[in-house]
Write a protein that holds these residues in place. Structure first.
Motif, PDB file in Angstrom:
ATOM      1  N   GLY A 264      12.506  36.385  -0.646  1.00  9.79           N
ATOM      2  CA  GLY A 264      11.484  37.353  -0.264  1.00  9.79           C
ATOM      3  C   GLY A 264      10.083  36.803  -0.169  1.00  9.79           C
ATOM      4  N   CYS A 265       9.888  35.522  -0.465  1.00  2.32           N
ATOM      5  CA  CYS A 265       8.557  34.917  -0.380  1.00  2.32           C
ATOM      6  C   CYS A 265       8.329  34.414   1.046  1.00  2.32           C
ATOM      7  CB  CYS A 265       8.433  33.771  -1.384  1.00  2.32           C
ATOM      8  SG  CYS A 265       6.820  32.994  -1.398  1.00  2.32           S
ATOM      9  N   ASN A 266       7.229  34.824   1.639  1.00  3.47           N
ATOM     10  CA  ASN A 266       6.957  34.456   3.034  1.00  3.47           C
ATOM     11  C   ASN A 266       6.457  33.034   3.199  1.00  3.47           C
ATOM     12  OD1 ASN A 266       7.660  37.039   3.952  1.00  3.47           O
ATOM     13  ND2 ASN A 266       5.604  37.819   3.525  1.00  3.47           N
TER      14      ASN A 266
ATOM     15  N   ASP B 265      -4.656  35.544  13.006  1.00  7.57           N
ATOM     16  CA  ASP B 265      -4.113  36.720  12.312  1.00  7.57           C
ATOM     17  C   ASP B 265      -3.519  36.331  10.968  1.00  7.57           C
ATOM     18  OD1 ASP B 265      -4.850  38.531  14.268  1.00  7.57           O
ATOM     19  OD2 ASP B 265      -3.002  38.255  15.410  1.00  7.57           O
ATOM     20  N   LEU B 266      -2.849  35.202  10.925  1.00  6.99           N
ATOM     21  CA  LEU B 266      -2.265  34.754   9.661  1.00  6.99           C
ATOM     22  C   LEU B 266      -3.349  34.290   8.689  1.00  6.99           C
ATOM     23  CD1 LEU B 266       0.319  34.280   8.075  1.00  6.99           C
ATOM     24  CD2 LEU B 266       0.471  31.993   9.077  1.00  6.99           C
ATOM     25  N   ILE B 267      -4.394  33.651   9.208  1.00  3.22           N
ATOM     26  CA  ILE B 267      -5.522  33.240   8.354  1.00  3.22           C
ATOM     27  C   ILE B 267      -6.172  34.464   7.733  1.00  3.22           C
ATOM     28  CG2 ILE B 267      -7.784  32.130   8.329  1.00  3.22           C
ATOM     29  CD1 ILE B 267      -6.817  30.411  10.687  1.00  3.22           C
ATOM     30  N   ARG B 268      -6.398  35.482   8.558  1.00  2.00           N
ATOM     31  CA  ARG B 268      -7.007  36.708   8.045  1.00  2.00           C
ATOM     32  C   ARG B 268      -6.078  37.404   7.051  1.00  2.00           C
ATOM     33  NH1 ARG B 268      -5.104  42.315   9.760  1.00  2.00           N
ATOM     34  NH2 ARG B 268      -6.614  43.650   8.691  1.00  2.00           N
TER      35      ARG B 268
ATOM     36  N   LEU C  58       3.192  27.857   6.013  1.00  2.00           N
ATOM     37  CA  LEU C  58       3.073  28.017   7.468  1.00  2.00           C
ATOM     38  C   LEU C  58       1.685  27.623   7.948  1.00  2.00           C
ATOM     39  CD1 LEU C  58       4.942  31.414   8.035  1.00  2.00           C
ATOM     40  CD2 LEU C  58       5.793  29.111   8.479  1.00  2.00           C
ATOM     41  N   LEU C  59       0.661  28.005   7.194  1.00  2.00           N
ATOM     42  CA  LEU C  59      -0.698  27.637   7.572  1.00  2.00           C
ATOM     43  C   LEU C  59      -0.877  26.126   7.549  1.00  2.00           C
ATOM     44  CD1 LEU C  59      -2.795  30.365   5.707  1.00  2.00           C
ATOM     45  CD2 LEU C  59      -2.564  30.086   8.178  1.00  2.00           C
ATOM     46  N   TYR C  60      -0.299  25.475   6.578  1.00  2.00           N
ATOM     47  CA  TYR C  60      -0.438  24.015   6.515  1.00  2.00           C
ATOM     48  C   TYR C  60       0.284  23.349   7.684  1.00  2.00           C
ATOM     49  CZ  TYR C  60       0.085  19.212   4.907  1.00  2.00           C
ATOM     50  OH  TYR C  60       0.070  17.841   4.834  1.00  2.00           O
ATOM     51  N   GLU C  61       1.481  23.792   7.990  1.00  2.00           N
ATOM     52  CA  GLU C  61       2.269  23.166   9.043  1.00  2.00           C
ATOM     53  C   GLU C  61       1.702  23.432  10.432  1.00  2.00           C
ATOM     54  OE1 GLU C  61       5.167  21.215   9.009  1.00  2.00           O
ATOM     55  OE2 GLU C  61       4.619  20.939   6.896  1.00  2.00           O
TER      56      GLU C  61
ATOM     57  N   PRO D 208       2.044  25.273  25.168  1.00  2.00           N
ATOM     58  CA  PRO D 208       2.193  24.190  24.189  1.00  2.00           C
ATOM     59  C   PRO D 208       1.091  24.150  23.134  1.00  2.00           C
ATOM     60  CG  PRO D 208       2.528  23.370  26.425  1.00  2.00           C
ATOM     61  CD  PRO D 208       1.972  24.745  26.543  1.00  2.00           C
ATOM     62  N   PHE D 209      -0.055  24.794  23.424  1.00  2.00           N
ATOM     63  CA  PHE D 209      -1.179  24.761  22.483  1.00  2.00           C
ATOM     64  C   PHE D 209      -1.161  25.934  21.505  1.00  2.00           C
ATOM     65  CE2 PHE D 209      -2.534  22.645  26.400  1.00  2.00           C
ATOM     66  CZ  PHE D 209      -2.928  21.413  25.903  1.00  2.00           C
ATOM     67  N   ASN D 210      -0.209  26.845  21.668  1.00  2.00           N
ATOM     68  CA  ASN D 210      -0.103  27.976  20.752  1.00  2.00           C
ATOM     69  C   ASN D 210       0.734  27.596  19.534  1.00  2.00           C
ATOM     70  OD1 ASN D 210      -1.554  29.660  22.522  1.00  2.00           O
ATOM     71  ND2 ASN D 210       0.319  30.206  23.638  1.00  2.00           N
ATOM     72  N   PRO D 211       0.505  28.260  18.393  1.00  2.00           N
ATOM     73  CA  PRO D 211       1.360  28.005  17.226  1.00  2.00           C
ATOM     74  C   PRO D 211       2.816  28.329  17.530  1.00  2.00           C
ATOM     75  CG  PRO D 211      -0.613  29.236  16.605  1.00  2.00           C
ATOM     76  CD  PRO D 211      -0.579  29.202  18.101  1.00  2.00           C
ATOM     77  N   SER D 212       3.706  27.698  16.822  1.00  2.00           N
ATOM     78  CA  SER D 212       5.129  27.873  17.059  1.00  2.00           C
ATOM     79  C   SER D 212       5.532  29.337  16.879  1.00  2.00           C
ATOM     80  CB  SER D 212       5.929  26.999  16.081  1.00  2.00           C
ATOM     81  OG  SER D 212       7.312  27.218  16.236  1.00  2.00           O
ATOM     82  N   GLU D 213       6.082  29.945  17.938  1.00  2.00           N
ATOM     83  CA  GLU D 213       6.475  31.347  17.867  1.00  2.00           C
ATOM     84  C   GLU D 213       7.642  31.562  16.923  1.00  2.00           C
ATOM     85  OE1 GLU D 213       7.229  32.785  21.762  1.00  2.00           O
ATOM     86  OE2 GLU D 213       5.159  32.521  22.467  1.00  2.00           O
ATOM     87  N   GLY D 214       8.466  30.534  16.733  1.00  2.00           N
ATOM     88  CA  GLY D 214       9.569  30.667  15.801  1.00  2.00           C
ATOM     89  C   GLY D 214       9.123  30.779  14.358  1.00  2.00           C
ATOM     90  N   ARG D 215       7.951  30.240  14.056  1.00  2.00           N
ATOM     91  CA  ARG D 215       7.424  30.301  12.688  1.00  2.00           C
ATOM     92  C   ARG D 215       6.417  31.419  12.499  1.00  2.00           C
ATOM     93  NH1 ARG D 215       6.234  24.123  10.601  1.00  2.00           N
ATOM     94  NH2 ARG D 215       8.398  23.536  10.191  1.00  2.00           N
TER      95      ARG D 215
END
Length: 791
Positions: free
Chosen positions: A157-159, A182-185, A164-167, A64-71
């Motif tokens: 085509g825009c990711n 990984d997404l922050i980097r 995603l980082l905000y949410e 539950p503490f991990n970021p949403s895998e669907g996103r």
């Protein structure tokens, strides 16, 4: 444009005088500069089977503490190699549009812009967008965000990585989730990613320290009522009949039981649990630094910075403008490599350190004046005769609280002054590159802040009450102010108060400041009408120093957590609460308030790593000395384990009964020289002697008022304690640092596998060319370098 990039000028929709110049990077240019910058790119999926984690059985707890895998899905792992344009076929190119990430594209574009030459006045050559920005030719230069932070982009085509980082990271509703590093980097670059990785790791490690510290505090809170020495202080038949000598020239006599509440509070922090916690924190800080090295090594491999090659940085515009002498660059062999009398500038800048010494003296004198003033007020208004005030307010407590609050205000004011002084000195030294500038400023700012934040704590811990003489012959500062004394229970409770106010006030002030100063930018017109580049232009520009102030704030907090934790076991708890807020506040700032930062490569946290190691080494000695000289633990242990009879109390059966009486010396009131007996004293009985905290012979003894044998026993025990504890802890730190490898075995295996694949895949072309023919059709096989006979 001569270097291959495409420029497109677009007028502003809001300001007719404003024009935006957009930079486009064609595929060939990207490939060329990816090779120049030695950017590592995937060559083959990672085929090494990962070992099962020991935490896999409890993964349902952390899920539950991990970021949403669907996103935010887990990125595929690849072996990578430095890009080579001629061997493009050997790289894993699935889609040319996504082969180079946005951060890579921005980094390459900024590399070109920062080195592009231009001419002024027909002959003078200059280089780089930074020089143009410094001269006001351009207002700003920044990479574009990929979408609005709160609305997912509808463009095909825009990711929408910013969304995603905000949410999943910056939104308050995601405060309990782990960071998507990984997404922050990927979005901000390795330099931003390594900061948030370090901050997150530090916060996780603080959880263990906070749990142990909270347990230590609860233990002290539960045992404060059962403490023998606290009972003796509060007992009307013991503490109520002990008349204490005045602690200043205008102070009154007072009974020991008037400090009953202070004594109980002191027992919360000054107990044997605190000793255990101090040793634990000395080991904790070693584990933190060693495990961070391992985690950092994993990130270096995952983020392809293991063999990161620093590029030759261009000189800062300020450096070029002020330097007129030239010589050959020893690295590139090119001219100019300007020299500006660096030694003279550094030597002259060091002289400003006297400002800090002046502030330390000023704060010390202030504390003495405030103590005398409060004591005089209590005496003149007879407040000590009012029972509620006498029970809860003492000159020591009033001075401690008010001096801590005023010291915090002074610290905040001096903080701004020291910042300007540090920047001025660094500017005067004129470092050549941005990295040199940041490293020089980092060291100066930390030293300034170290003195600013910690000087009052060091004063209370190691100087206050250490050179006060005795009532008949007190020590005076500057011949006028009598050195202030500690409470009969010691200075530990005052140190605890100082730490709680400064540390808590600093955390509250920083969070309020960040939330008030950083606001949503003013919006004019519809967001749907304004293009992306114009929306980003209205955001706030990041500081030229980048993450400098973020690191500085956390390192100062790290000092509070480690240097003085023996006096305040709740420090890790406060730090943990602050960091949980700090992560989200910083994430919110970067995601919603700032323009996108130019991505930069980074292997580690830079100059802050040795600073943390230095603080960790100093913390062992600091905490050992606090327990030895600031707390009352060593005298208690000496009393407990001794079977001798001392002048003012008899110790038997290894109990703490009689300790308070034995820790106070006797003074004959008739021996006062500068402070005769106060005739206004209101006590229910007559007295001819008073007591004071020290181990001295009584009046009438051949060596009256000299230190007795008990004093030297305690001093010897304190020195032995410091030496033993320091050697044990340092030896433990050495063993841990030796046993825990800096690079995990799994990472070493993957690095070897990657190097092997690089040799096999990328260098097969060389082997084929070795057997190819030259332009005339003659074979170009390998030449013979070894010859040996055979039968």
């Amino acid at each position: 444009m001569k270097m291959g990039i495409e420029l497109e000028a677009t007028p502003s929709v809001l300001d007719e005088k404003l024009t935006f110049v957009k930079v486009h990077m064609p595929w060939d240019v990207l490939c060329t500069y990816a090779e120049v910058l030695h950017i590592k790119l995937p060559i083959q999926p990672n085929d090494l089977s990962s070992r099962p984690s020991a935490w896999r059985y409890v993964s349902w707890v952390t899920k539950p503490f991990n970021p949403s895998e669907g996103r935010i899905g887990k990125e595929a792992e690849f072996f990578t190699a430095a890009f080579e344009k001629d061997r493009l076929d050997n790289f894993f190119v699935k889609d040319k549009d996504t082969f180079f990430t946005q951060a890579m594209r921005s980094r390459m574009a900024f590399y070109i812009l920062s080195r592009a030459p231009y001419e002024i006045r027909g002959s003078i050559k200059k280089f780089g967008i930074n020089k143009l920005l410094d001269g006001g030719v351009y207002r700003a230069a920044y990479p574009l965000h990929d979408s609005r932070f709160n609305v997912q982009s509808a463009e095909k085509g825009c990711n929408s990585e910013r969304f995603l980082l905000y949410e999943e990271w910056a939104h308050p509703k995601s405060f309990y989730k782990m960071q998507p590093l990984d997404l922050i980097r990927k979005y901000y670059g390795e330099k931003i990613g390594i900061y948030f990785a370090w901050l997150g790791f530090y916060t996780v490690m603080l959880m263990l320290a906070a749990i142990v510290g909270l347990g230590c505090f609860i233990y002290g809170f539960k045992t404060q009522e059962t403490s023998t020495w606290s009972k003796e202080v509060c007992d009307p038949e013991i503490g109520g009949k002990i008349v204490m000598c005045p602690q200043c020239d205008t102070c009154k006599y007072w009974t020991l039981n008037s400090t009953c509440n202070t004594s109980k509070k002191l027992c919360i922090f000054d107990n044997f649990g605190t000793l255990v916690f101090a040793v634990f924190m000395s080991v904790w800080v070693t584990l933190f630094l060693e495990f961070w090295k391992r985690y950092q090594a994993e990130l270096e491999y995952q983020w392809d910075t293991v063999e990161f090659l620093e590029q030759e940085e261009p000189p800062r515009p300020e450096y070029e403008a002020k330097c007129i002498y030239e010589r050959n660059n020893p690295v590139t062999g090119k001219v100019p490599y300007t020299a500006c009398g660096r030694c003279f500038r550094i030597s002259l800048g060091i002289g400003t350190i006297m400002l800090i010494l002046a502030s330390i003296v000023a704060i010390t004198v202030y504390r003495l004046v405030v103590f005398i003033t409060f004591s005089a007020k209590l005496r003149n208004h007879n407040l000590m005769d009012f029972e509620p005030i006498r029970e809860y307010v003492t000159p020591q407590m009033a001075t401690s609280v008010t001096a801590s609050i005023i010291s915090f205000v002074v610290i905040m004011i001096l903080n701004m002054l020291y910042e300007k002084v540090a920047i001025w000195i660094t500017d005067f030294e004129l470092p050549r590159t941005k990295t040199d500038y940041e490293n020089s400023l980092t060291l100066k700012m930390f030293l300034f802040q170290f003195v600013n934040y910690y000087s009052s704590c060091f004063y209370i811990a190691f100087f206050k009450g250490k050179a006060v003489g005795y009532p008949g012959d007190p020590v005076y500062l500057l011949g006028k102010y009598r050195n202030e004394e500690c409470d009969p229970g010691g200075c530990l409770i005052e140190l605890t108060t100082q730490l709680a106010i400064i540390m808590g006030g600093k955390a509250i002030w920083n969070n309020i400041q960040e939330n008030l100063i950083f606001r949503y930018c003013t919006r004019s017109g519809s967001e749907k009408v304004k293009p992306r580049w114009e929306q980003d232009y209205q955001l706030q520009a990041c500081s030229k120093l980048g993450l400098f102030y973020e690191y500085l704030e956390m390192v100062i907090q790290f000092g509070f957590v480690t240097l003085f934790v023996a006096s305040f076991p709740l420090a890790p708890v406060l730090a943990l609460i602050n960091n949980l807020c700090e992560i989200r506040v910083d994430a919110w700032k970067f995601t919603t308030q700032f323009r996108r930062i130019v991505p930069e490569k980074a292997q580690d946290i830079g100059a802050w790593q040795p600073i943390l190691q230095g603080v960790a080494i100093l913390a062992v000695a600091s905490n050992a000395m606090i327990i030895a000289f600031t707390s009352d633990m060593i005298p208690r242990l000496v009393y407990y384990w001794s079977f001798s009879v001392y002048p003012y109390g008899e110790h038997a059966n290894n109990t703490m009964e009689g300790y308070i009486n034995s820790s106070l010396s006797i003074f004959n009131i008739s021996d006062f020289k500068r402070n005769p007996r106060n005739t206004n004293i209101l006590l229910p009985y007559n007295f001819t002697t008073c007591r004071y905290r020290d181990f001295r012979y009584p009046p009438g003894h051949p060596r009256e008022y000299e230190q007795n044998a008990y004093y030297w026993h305690v001093i010897a025990a304190k020195m032995a304690f410091i030496i033993v504890v320091e050697h044990i802890v340092y030896f433990t730190k050495f063993i841990l640092s030796y046993v825990i490898p800096d690079v995990p075995y799994k990472v070493k295996e993957q690095m070897k596998r990657e190097k092997y694949l690089t040799q096999v895949i990328l260098h097969e072309t060389n082997l084929k060319l070795a057997w190819a023919t030259d332009g005339l059709g003659a074979p170009c096989g390998p030449q013979s370098h070894f010859v040996w006979p055979s039968r």
